[in-house]
Design a protein around this motif. Structure first.
Motif, PDB file in Angstrom:
ATOM      1  N   VAL A 318      47.111  -4.700 -22.174  1.00 29.74           N
ATOM      2  CA  VAL A 318      46.067  -3.724 -22.074  1.00 29.74           C
ATOM      3  C   VAL A 318      46.219  -3.304 -20.639  1.00 29.74           C
ATOM      4  O   VAL A 318      46.371  -4.181 -19.691  1.00 29.74           O
ATOM      5  CB  VAL A 318      44.409  -4.328 -22.020  1.00 29.74           C
ATOM      6  CG1 VAL A 318      43.655  -3.164 -21.380  1.00 29.74           C
ATOM      7  CG2 VAL A 318      44.266  -4.727 -23.452  1.00 29.74           C
ATOM      8  N   GLN A 319      46.477  -1.993 -20.569  1.00 33.01           N
ATOM      9  CA  GLN A 319      46.658  -1.487 -19.051  1.00 33.01           C
ATOM     10  C   GLN A 319      45.234  -1.319 -18.260  1.00 33.01           C
ATOM     11  O   GLN A 319      44.328  -0.475 -19.067  1.00 33.01           O
ATOM     12  CB  GLN A 319      47.310   0.018 -19.231  1.00 33.01           C
ATOM     13  CG  GLN A 319      47.720   0.684 -17.879  1.00 33.01           C
ATOM     14  CD  GLN A 319      48.472   1.902 -18.136  1.00 33.01           C
ATOM     15  OE1 GLN A 319      47.978   2.804 -18.677  1.00 33.01           O
ATOM     16  NE2 GLN A 319      49.765   1.805 -17.420  1.00 33.01           N
ATOM     17  N   LEU A 320      45.263  -1.850 -17.150  1.00 34.13           N
ATOM     18  CA  LEU A 320      43.932  -1.564 -16.448  1.00 34.13           C
ATOM     19  C   LEU A 320      43.998  -0.889 -15.252  1.00 34.13           C
ATOM     20  O   LEU A 320      44.828  -0.896 -14.601  1.00 34.13           O
ATOM     21  CB  LEU A 320      43.427  -2.894 -16.125  1.00 34.13           C
ATOM     22  CG  LEU A 320      43.179  -4.163 -17.413  1.00 34.13           C
ATOM     23  CD1 LEU A 320      43.030  -5.518 -16.829  1.00 34.13           C
ATOM     24  CD2 LEU A 320      42.078  -3.766 -18.034  1.00 34.13           C
ATOM     25  N   THR A 321      42.975  -0.060 -15.011  1.00 39.31           N
ATOM     26  CA  THR A 321      42.594   0.577 -13.652  1.00 39.31           C
ATOM     27  C   THR A 321      41.338  -0.256 -13.209  1.00 39.31           C
ATOM     28  O   THR A 321      40.411  -0.152 -13.746  1.00 39.31           O
ATOM     29  CB  THR A 321      42.436   2.155 -13.812  1.00 39.31           C
ATOM     30  OG1 THR A 321      43.812   2.768 -13.930  1.00 39.31           O
ATOM     31  CG2 THR A 321      41.935   2.521 -12.372  1.00 39.31           C
ATOM     32  N   LEU A 322      41.579  -0.716 -11.994  1.00 36.66           N
ATOM     33  CA  LEU A 322      40.416  -1.226 -11.202  1.00 36.66           C
ATOM     34  C   LEU A 322      40.224  -0.155 -10.135  1.00 36.66           C
ATOM     35  O   LEU A 322      40.894   0.253  -9.545  1.00 36.66           O
ATOM     36  CB  LEU A 322      40.735  -2.504 -10.594  1.00 36.66           C
ATOM     37  CG  LEU A 322      41.188  -3.712 -11.490  1.00 36.66           C
ATOM     38  CD1 LEU A 322      41.434  -4.954 -10.643  1.00 36.66           C
ATOM     39  CD2 LEU A 322      40.381  -4.217 -12.526  1.00 36.66           C
ATOM     40  N   PHE A 323      38.642   0.024 -10.132  1.00 41.07           N
ATOM     41  CA  PHE A 323      38.233   1.010  -9.123  1.00 41.07           C
ATOM     42  C   PHE A 323      37.046   0.751  -8.306  1.00 41.07           C
ATOM     43  O   PHE A 323      36.156   0.084  -9.253  1.00 41.07           O
ATOM     44  CB  PHE A 323      38.119   2.578  -9.633  1.00 41.07           C
ATOM     45  CG  PHE A 323      36.742   2.646 -10.736  1.00 41.07           C
ATOM     46  CD1 PHE A 323      35.877   3.144 -10.200  1.00 41.07           C
ATOM     47  CD2 PHE A 323      37.202   2.340 -12.119  1.00 41.07           C
ATOM     48  CE1 PHE A 323      34.922   3.529 -11.268  1.00 41.07           C
ATOM     49  CE2 PHE A 323      36.099   2.316 -12.763  1.00 41.07           C
ATOM     50  CZ  PHE A 323      34.955   2.985 -12.444  1.00 41.07           C
ATOM     51  N   GLN A 324      36.994   0.804  -7.235  1.00 36.39           N
ATOM     52  CA  GLN A 324      36.018   0.691  -6.293  1.00 36.39           C
ATOM     53  C   GLN A 324      35.437   1.662  -5.601  1.00 36.39           C
ATOM     54  O   GLN A 324      36.008   2.627  -4.929  1.00 36.39           O
ATOM     55  CB  GLN A 324      36.559  -0.333  -5.237  1.00 36.39           C
ATOM     56  CG  GLN A 324      35.305  -0.618  -4.029  1.00 36.39           C
ATOM     57  CD  GLN A 324      36.248  -1.327  -2.999  1.00 36.39           C
ATOM     58  OE1 GLN A 324      37.127  -1.998  -3.037  1.00 36.39           O
ATOM     59  NE2 GLN A 324      35.287  -1.490  -1.670  1.00 36.39           N
ATOM     60  N   GLU A 325      34.223   2.142  -5.738  1.00 34.43           N
ATOM     61  CA  GLU A 325      33.677   3.384  -5.282  1.00 34.43           C
ATOM     62  C   GLU A 325      33.164   3.186  -4.014  1.00 34.43           C
ATOM     63  O   GLU A 325      32.562   2.197  -3.559  1.00 34.43           O
ATOM     64  CB  GLU A 325      32.330   3.641  -6.313  1.00 34.43           C
ATOM     65  CG  GLU A 325      32.632   4.058  -7.444  1.00 34.43           C
ATOM     66  CD  GLU A 325      33.122   5.462  -7.956  1.00 34.43           C
ATOM     67  OE1 GLU A 325      33.720   5.909  -7.157  1.00 34.43           O
ATOM     68  OE2 GLU A 325      33.366   5.794  -9.034  1.00 34.43           O
ATOM     69  N   LEU A 326      33.592   4.144  -2.989  1.00 36.78           N
ATOM     70  CA  LEU A 326      33.170   4.064  -1.625  1.00 36.78           C
ATOM     71  C   LEU A 326      32.141   4.855  -1.104  1.00 36.78           C
ATOM     72  O   LEU A 326      31.618   4.643  -0.138  1.00 36.78           O
ATOM     73  CB  LEU A 326      34.527   4.446  -0.832  1.00 36.78           C
ATOM     74  CG  LEU A 326      36.073   3.724  -1.142  1.00 36.78           C
ATOM     75  CD1 LEU A 326      36.971   4.282  -0.490  1.00 36.78           C
ATOM     76  CD2 LEU A 326      35.597   2.309  -0.652  1.00 36.78           C
ATOM     77  N   GLY A 327      31.557   5.823  -1.945  1.00 36.66           N
ATOM     78  CA  GLY A 327      30.369   6.297  -1.880  1.00 36.66           C
ATOM     79  C   GLY A 327      30.678   7.566  -0.869  1.00 36.66           C
ATOM     80  O   GLY A 327      32.041   8.078  -0.736  1.00 36.66           O
ATOM     81  N   PRO A 328      29.492   8.296  -0.230  1.00 36.73           N
ATOM     82  CA  PRO A 328      30.000   9.609   0.463  1.00 36.73           C
ATOM     83  C   PRO A 328      30.690   9.217   1.742  1.00 36.73           C
ATOM     84  O   PRO A 328      30.563   8.239   2.374  1.00 36.73           O
ATOM     85  CB  PRO A 328      28.622  10.037   0.795  1.00 36.73           C
ATOM     86  CG  PRO A 328      27.688   9.304  -0.340  1.00 36.73           C
ATOM     87  CD  PRO A 328      28.249   8.104  -0.702  1.00 36.73           C
ATOM     88  N   ALA A 329      31.410  10.115   2.036  1.00 39.68           N
ATOM     89  CA  ALA A 329      32.134  10.036   3.250  1.00 39.68           C
ATOM     90  C   ALA A 329      31.321   9.756   4.506  1.00 39.68           C
ATOM     91  O   ALA A 329      30.316  10.417   4.752  1.00 39.68           O
ATOM     92  CB  ALA A 329      33.125  11.108   3.662  1.00 39.68           C
TER      93      ALA A 329
END
Length: 329
Positions: A318-329
């Motif tokens: 399974v190809q996985l993308t892990l992503f962490q949302e940083l929110g507004p700049a």
């Protein structure tokens, strides 16, 4: 015959004496005109003793509820059960468990006489915000989209404060706060946090020959709690893992190429179907998953859309993308 002491009402604590003195003064001369020195003099304790129990005059009214709200927040933050709405409802009801009438109830009923109307509205709004934030975060982790989670969180927060006010005006002590919270939670639950549409759930099905190894990786290492599991004849087994909110992202070839340029070094092109998982700490998750056997195809890096993304190859190919949302700049 020797005496071991008087039998009767227990001696009030300094906290109770301070609260009683404060409420007397609020009724006599109003909230704004009453100083902390006035309260400590009426209570017969030192000024420093006041700050052992309360941070401000307002805290005299709200301290008991604030202790319960702190538990509400911490328990919801640590909850990972499958039903987020049930978790919010249960923790909301626990706020009222054995909640005895205190200075808050007295202040609500006598707000006008104590000069507390504006103060109460201001402080109540802060508590609504705390409850709404905790509830919305839990609902979002349970799969609700952000807008619906925020709306539902506001409904739960309003229900808590409305229940407390109704309980106070009904004559706090005549019945339990839990009964009012139960009724209020019925109303709040009608504000659904679930997205509307014909499809009620998105489920990705992965065929895994090394079943136990794959299950342990995604359940225990990735951190997707097991919601259901079934067995059938011939050794057939399936486990269903919870993964928060489910969405289906459809991208054209140009978008996929763009994502691959941003998310990788160009040597790990996207599979036709790639699983993306939102995590709190992308770099930390990469280290944890790679230590458990996942192949890192692209290290964690910040993207133009304010997230930190990484790409791995997990068990069952399974190809996985892990992503962490940083929110507004």
């Amino acid at each position: 015959m020797s005496s071991t002491g008087r039998v009767g009402r227990p001696k009030a604590s300094s906290r109770e004496i301070l609260a009683e003195a404060a409420c007397e003064l609020f009724l006599e001369q109003g909230f704004e005109a009453t100083s902390i020195v006035d309260i400590t003099q009426r209570a017969g304790v030192s000024r420093s003793s006041f700050f052992n129990y309360f941070a401000s005059k307002s805290d005299i009214l709200w301290a008991g509820l604030d202790e319960r709200l702190a538990l509400f927040e911490s328990r919801l933050a640590g909850d990972d059960t499958a039903d987020a709405v049930a978790a919010v409802r249960g923790e909301m009801r626990s706020i009222g468990a054995d909640f005895a009438p205190d200075s808050l109830a007295l202040g609500i009923v006598n707000a006008a006489a104590m000069g507390l109307v504006a103060e109460f509205e201001r402080e109540a709004s802060l508590r609504r915000s705390r409850i709404a934030r905790a509830a919305a975060e839990r609902l979002a982790r349970g799969g609700a989209d952000r807008l619906r989670a925020e709306v539902a969180g506001a409904a739960w927060a309003g229900a808590v404060l409305a229940a407390i006010e109704a309980w106070a005006h009904d004559g706090a002590g005549r019945t339990s706060l839990s009964r009012f919270l139960e009724r209020a939670s019925d109303a709040a639950a009608e504000v659904s946090a679930a997205p509307t549409g014909a499809v009620r759930q998105l489920r990705v099905v992965v065929q895994a020959s090394a079943f136990e190894q794959t299950l342990a990786f995604y359940r225990d290492v990735v951190g997707m709690p097991q919601a259901e599991a079934y067995e059938a004849e011939g050794g057939a087994r399936v486990a269903i893992l919870a993964a928060g909110r489910a969405t289906l992202e459809i991208a054209n070839p140009s978008q996929v190429e763009f994502i691959d340029r941003v998310e990788t070094d160009g040597d790990a092109p996207s599979d036709r179907i790639r699983i993306a998982l939102e995590v709190d700490d992308a770099a930390g998750a990469v280290a944890r998953l790679s230590a458990a056997g996942a192949e890192v195809e692209a290290s964690a890096r910040e993207t133009p859309w304010r997230s930190v993304n990484a790409r791995l190859r997990g068990p069952a190919d399974v190809q996985l993308t892990l992503f962490q949302e940083l929110g507004p700049a």
